[in-house]
Write an enzyme that holds these catalytic residues in place. Structure first.
Site, PDB file in Angstrom:
ATOM      1  N   GLU A   3      -9.537   1.186   0.130  1.00 23.29           N
ATOM      2  CA  GLU A   3      -8.512   0.415   0.824  1.00 23.29           C
ATOM      3  C   GLU A   3      -8.403   0.964   2.235  1.00 23.29           C
ATOM      4  OE1 GLU A   3      -4.640   0.183  -1.069  1.00 23.29           O
ATOM      5  OE2 GLU A   3      -3.640   0.255   0.882  1.00 23.29           O
ATOM      6  N   GLU A  57       0.726   0.769   8.807  1.00 22.40           N
ATOM      7  CA  GLU A  57       1.878   0.569   7.942  1.00 22.40           C
ATOM      8  C   GLU A  57       3.093   1.199   8.626  1.00 22.40           C
ATOM      9  OE1 GLU A  57       1.455   0.650   3.332  1.00 22.40           O
ATOM     10  OE2 GLU A  57       0.111   2.182   4.127  1.00 22.40           O
TER      11      GLU A  57
END
Length: 233
Positions: A110, A115
């Protein structure tokens, strides 16, 4: 490098065929939002707006991806976006493997482009997840930095240069994180570096959960706005 894909959301009034809108109310990490597909939560106002709302009972938000429609291996990805700043928001711009070459998460990897959890003010997260190194071992490939005061107040360009043996993160043209395959004695094989095959793009605005934290229910509505995405190879 050559521009191979551009989404100029400032000139769009609807999502093109590359984008899948995901709906549902069961997601990982104990998140609180219900993802929906409607014009209140996915709209265009000088960019693509992912909006989160609360009606006193239900939190609704938006999530979309390009799985099976647009995916690529290696390149430079640039995203012009404004993150929400409400306590409990968890916006993310990230990538997942189009095919699970090495198995289910996190074995096939991933790549998180950026974020942000507004409960952790001024801190951005630039993370890679693999079978051996993931968020359960935050000292491995889970870089964070608290040098972004008022990051949610304005638009910024979040970028990632993905190469065969290294991945570099940028904010507004400045390098903020760098990972190299096999560095510091890490496994250079698929268990430690599975980033050798096609990945697709994901945009979502989560609320609460194990990462988003406590929610201020007076903050709604909240928005993540994406003006453009550019991919070069």
């Amino acid at each position: 490098m050559k521009l191979i894909k551009e989404y100029d959301f400032t000139s769009m009034t609807t999502l093109d065929k590359d984008w899948n809108v995901r709906v549902g109310d069961k997601w990982a990490n104990r998140e609180l939002q219900h993802y929906v597909n409607d014009k209140e939560h996915i709209l265009f106002q000088d960019g693509l707006v992912l909006k989160a709302t609360y009606d006193g009972t239900t939190i609704r938000s938006a999530r979309m991806d390009t799985k099976d429609n647009f995916y690529f291996t290696y390149g430079l990805i640039e995203i012009d976006a404004k993150l929400p700043g409400g306590k409990g928001t968890w916006p993310a711009i990230w990538m997942m493997p189009n095919e699970k070459i090495y198995g289910h998460w996190p074995k096939s990897g991933e790549i998180d482009i950026v974020e942000y959890a507004a409960n952790k003010k001024d801190r951005l997260f630039f993370c890679l997840h693999t079978e051996k190194y993931n968020h359960r071992k935050p000292d491995d490939q889970y870089y964070t930095d608290d040098i972004f005061p008022n990051i949610a107040d304005d638009f910024h360009t979040f970028a990632l240069k993905w190469e065969e043996s290294q991945i570099t993160y940028y904010v507004d043209g400045e390098v903020v994180a760098h990972y190299k395959r096999g560095e510091h004695g890490k496994d250079p094989g698929p268990s430690g570096w599975p980033f050798t095959h096609d990945y697709y793009l994901i945009l979502n605005l989560a609320i609460g959960g194990t990462f988003g934290g406590a929610v201020d229910y007076t903050m709604f509505p909240q928005e993540m706005v994406v003006k453009a995405i550019r991919v070069y190879q």
